[in-house]
Design a protein around this motif. Structure first.
Motif, PDB file in Angstrom:
ATOM      1  N   ASN A  15       0.855  -1.189   0.000  1.00 57.74           N
ATOM      2  CA  ASN A  15       0.000   0.000   0.000  1.00 57.74           C
ATOM      3  C   ASN A  15       0.886   1.232   0.000  1.00 57.74           C
ATOM      4  O   ASN A  15       1.503   1.567   1.000  1.00 57.74           O
ATOM      5  CB  ASN A  15      -0.912  -0.010   1.238  1.00 57.74           C
ATOM      6  CG  ASN A  15      -1.909   1.140   1.219  1.00 57.74           C
ATOM      7  OD1 ASN A  15      -1.806   2.065   0.414  1.00 57.74           O
ATOM      8  ND2 ASN A  15      -2.881   1.079   2.124  1.00 57.74           N
ATOM      9  N   GLN A  16       0.959   1.894  -1.137  1.00 60.49           N
ATOM     10  CA  GLN A  16       1.872   3.032  -1.273  1.00 60.49           C
ATOM     11  C   GLN A  16       1.495   4.198  -0.355  1.00 60.49           C
ATOM     12  O   GLN A  16       2.321   5.050  -0.053  1.00 60.49           O
ATOM     13  CB  GLN A  16       1.894   3.507  -2.731  1.00 60.49           C
ATOM     14  CG  GLN A  16       2.417   2.460  -3.712  1.00 60.49           C
ATOM     15  CD  GLN A  16       3.877   2.139  -3.476  1.00 60.49           C
ATOM     16  OE1 GLN A  16       4.637   2.964  -3.005  1.00 60.49           O
ATOM     17  NE2 GLN A  16       4.270   0.909  -3.806  1.00 60.49           N
ATOM     18  N   LYS A  17       0.232   4.254   0.103  1.00 59.67           N
ATOM     19  CA  LYS A  17      -0.214   5.352   0.964  1.00 59.67           C
ATOM     20  C   LYS A  17       0.055   5.057   2.440  1.00 59.67           C
ATOM     21  O   LYS A  17      -0.160   5.904   3.293  1.00 59.67           O
ATOM     22  CB  LYS A  17      -1.708   5.605   0.751  1.00 59.67           C
ATOM     23  CG  LYS A  17      -2.039   6.083  -0.661  1.00 59.67           C
ATOM     24  CD  LYS A  17      -3.534   6.331  -0.809  1.00 59.67           C
ATOM     25  CE  LYS A  17      -3.863   6.796  -2.227  1.00 59.67           C
ATOM     26  NZ  LYS A  17      -5.325   7.039  -2.388  1.00 59.67           N
ATOM     27  N   SER A  18       0.520   3.843   2.714  1.00 60.32           N
ATOM     28  CA  SER A  18       0.758   3.449   4.097  1.00 60.32           C
ATOM     29  C   SER A  18       2.247   3.276   4.352  1.00 60.32           C
ATOM     30  O   SER A  18       3.023   2.969   3.455  1.00 60.32           O
ATOM     31  CB  SER A  18       0.031   2.129   4.396  1.00 60.32           C
ATOM     32  OG  SER A  18       0.417   1.613   5.653  1.00 60.32           O
ATOM     33  N   ASN A  19       2.646   3.473   5.587  1.00 64.34           N
ATOM     34  CA  ASN A  19       4.036   3.239   5.965  1.00 64.34           C
ATOM     35  C   ASN A  19       4.287   1.786   6.352  1.00 64.34           C
ATOM     36  O   ASN A  19       5.415   1.397   6.638  1.00 64.34           O
ATOM     37  CB  ASN A  19       4.427   4.152   7.140  1.00 64.34           C
ATOM     38  CG  ASN A  19       4.567   5.597   6.704  1.00 64.34           C
ATOM     39  OD1 ASN A  19       5.024   5.866   5.602  1.00 64.34           O
ATOM     40  ND2 ASN A  19       4.170   6.522   7.571  1.00 64.34           N
ATOM     41  N   ASN A  20       3.225   0.975   6.381  1.00 69.56           N
ATOM     42  CA  ASN A  20       3.381  -0.427   6.742  1.00 69.56           C
ATOM     43  C   ASN A  20       4.049  -1.189   5.597  1.00 69.56           C
ATOM     44  O   ASN A  20       3.651  -1.064   4.448  1.00 69.56           O
ATOM     45  CB  ASN A  20       2.019  -1.059   7.046  1.00 69.56           C
ATOM     46  CG  ASN A  20       1.401  -0.479   8.307  1.00 69.56           C
ATOM     47  OD1 ASN A  20       2.121  -0.088   9.216  1.00 69.56           O
ATOM     48  ND2 ASN A  20       0.082  -0.406   8.348  1.00 69.56           N
ATOM     49  N   MET A  21       5.061  -1.961   5.920  1.00 72.66           N
ATOM     50  CA  MET A  21       5.818  -2.683   4.906  1.00 72.66           C
ATOM     51  C   MET A  21       5.684  -4.184   5.110  1.00 72.66           C
ATOM     52  O   MET A  21       5.760  -4.679   6.226  1.00 72.66           O
ATOM     53  CB  MET A  21       7.299  -2.299   4.958  1.00 72.66           C
ATOM     54  CG  MET A  21       7.592  -0.885   4.522  1.00 72.66           C
ATOM     55  SD  MET A  21       9.368  -0.579   4.400  1.00 72.66           S
ATOM     56  CE  MET A  21       9.368   1.149   3.921  1.00 72.66           C
ATOM     57  N   GLU A  22       5.499  -4.902   4.003  1.00 74.16           N
ATOM     58  CA  GLU A  22       5.509  -6.364   4.040  1.00 74.16           C
ATOM     59  C   GLU A  22       6.920  -6.856   4.327  1.00 74.16           C
ATOM     60  O   GLU A  22       7.120  -7.812   5.051  1.00 74.16           O
ATOM     61  CB  GLU A  22       5.009  -6.901   2.699  1.00 74.16           C
ATOM     62  CG  GLU A  22       5.088  -8.402   2.557  1.00 74.16           C
ATOM     63  CD  GLU A  22       4.026  -9.134   3.348  1.00 74.16           C
ATOM     64  OE1 GLU A  22       4.120 -10.368   3.455  1.00 74.16           O
ATOM     65  OE2 GLU A  22       3.109  -8.476   3.864  1.00 74.16           O
ATOM     66  N   LEU A  23       7.906  -6.171   3.730  1.00 77.85           N
ATOM     67  CA  LEU A  23       9.308  -6.502   3.968  1.00 77.85           C
ATOM     68  C   LEU A  23      10.070  -5.220   4.216  1.00 77.85           C
ATOM     69  O   LEU A  23      10.091  -4.319   3.369  1.00 77.85           O
ATOM     70  CB  LEU A  23       9.893  -7.241   2.755  1.00 77.85           C
ATOM     71  CG  LEU A  23      11.364  -7.649   2.885  1.00 77.85           C
ATOM     72  CD1 LEU A  23      11.520  -8.741   3.940  1.00 77.85           C
ATOM     73  CD2 LEU A  23      11.917  -8.135   1.544  1.00 77.85           C
ATOM     74  N   LYS A  24      10.685  -5.123   5.380  1.00 81.51           N
ATOM     75  CA  LYS A  24      11.459  -3.934   5.718  1.00 81.51           C
ATOM     76  C   LYS A  24      12.855  -4.032   5.118  1.00 81.51           C
ATOM     77  O   LYS A  24      13.268  -5.085   4.661  1.00 81.51           O
ATOM     78  CB  LYS A  24      11.506  -3.768   7.239  1.00 81.51           C
ATOM     79  CG  LYS A  24      10.109  -3.536   7.825  1.00 81.51           C
ATOM     80  CD  LYS A  24      10.110  -3.521   9.342  1.00 81.51           C
ATOM     81  CE  LYS A  24       8.687  -3.336   9.854  1.00 81.51           C
ATOM     82  NZ  LYS A  24       8.601  -3.427  11.328  1.00 81.51           N
ATOM     83  N   GLU A  25      13.561  -2.937   5.112  1.00 80.08           N
ATOM     84  CA  GLU A  25      14.847  -2.841   4.408  1.00 80.08           C
ATOM     85  C   GLU A  25      15.764  -4.008   4.757  1.00 80.08           C
ATOM     86  O   GLU A  25      16.079  -4.256   5.904  1.00 80.08           O
ATOM     87  CB  GLU A  25      15.524  -1.519   4.739  1.00 80.08           C
ATOM     88  CG  GLU A  25      16.735  -1.243   3.873  1.00 80.08           C
ATOM     89  CD  GLU A  25      17.295   0.149   4.102  1.00 80.08           C
ATOM     90  OE1 GLU A  25      18.404   0.250   4.679  1.00 80.08           O
ATOM     91  OE2 GLU A  25      16.633   1.140   3.722  1.00 80.08           O
ATOM     92  N   THR A  26      16.176  -4.723   3.707  1.00 83.23           N
ATOM     93  CA  THR A  26      16.923  -5.964   3.880  1.00 83.23           C
ATOM     94  C   THR A  26      18.073  -6.039   2.892  1.00 83.23           C
ATOM     95  O   THR A  26      17.913  -5.706   1.716  1.00 83.23           O
ATOM     96  CB  THR A  26      15.998  -7.185   3.649  1.00 83.23           C
ATOM     97  OG1 THR A  26      14.986  -7.200   4.668  1.00 83.23           O
ATOM     98  CG2 THR A  26      16.780  -8.487   3.708  1.00 83.23           C
TER      99      THR A  26
END
Length: 226
Positions: A15-26
């Protein structure tokens, strides 16, 4: 030796409008002939990571390199060629085509890559995996363990450098699971194939080269270069 695959600060946001990430910086480096196990609960982000590494899902940001080339910046045809010839995929649900025989299921990747293998090569691979007497059967007449061996044969028929396995033992009983894991380990050792496995099962491999945990979309090193 340089990395076969290198992920540099990849992340995935659906969801580009959300800050929630399925995968965080890796960031992650995958080398030839090693076994990488990525553990995590359902929904943790481990399958998303596998799909990005395997060239099936573009990250929202960051880069994935295959032998030093930015994979997702390549032409679609070049990406498809790498996936078809250099990568092999094994899934929890086996994904065999029920209308095709075992032999025809194994041959399928060769059709997509316009390659031909002699029947004796397919038979040799089947013998190696213990399914040489099943080649003319349909998948529905095989046990779960036999179906998974067919799926592994299909992943190996193009002689890939890397096998990506998403919950490969999720539908198998404990005894069959042990046999499949032993088979994976032997294939890596004998053929110098890299294996990247995501699983919710703890201690699936007794001695992986690298063990990771994905929790809430973040990759953590649990065991490395043992």
């Amino acid at each position: 030796m340089g990395a076969l695959i290198e992920a540099n600060r990849i992340c995935k946001r659906y969801n580009q409008k959300s800050n929630n990430m399925e995968l965080k910086e890796t960031s992650l480096s995958i080398e030839k002939g090693k076994i990488y196990v990525i553990e995590g609960k359902s929904g943790a982000g481990k399958s998303t990571l596998l799909n990005i590494l395997g060239g099936m899902e573009k990250p929202t940001s960051g880069k994935v390199y295959y032998k030093g080339k930015s994979f997702y910046d390549l032409k679609d045809s070049d990406q498809a060629a790498i996936r078809g010839e250099k990568y092999g995929f094994v899934f929890q649900s086996f994904q065999l085509i029920p209308e095709l025989t075992v032999k025809e299921n194994i041959e399928l990747p060769l059709i997509f890559t316009n390659r031909q293998e002699k029947m004796d090569k397919i038979a040799e691979l089947a013998r190696h995996l213990g399914i040489e007497n099943q080649l003319h059967k349909l998948p529905d007449f095989l046990s779960g363990g036999e179906q998974q061996r067919v799926a592994i044969a299909r992943a190996l028929i193009t002689k890939p450098e890397i096998i990506f396995a998403d919950e490969p033992t999720g539908n198998l009983d404990s005894a069959t699971t042990k046999k499949i894991i032993h088979l994976f380990t032997r294939l890596c050792n004998e053929k110098n194939i890299t294996l990247v496995v995501v699983t919710h099962e703890k201690n699936l491999f007794e001695f992986p080269d690298n063990l990771f945990l994905v929790k809430n979309g973040r990759l953590q090193v649990a065991q490395e270069n043992v």
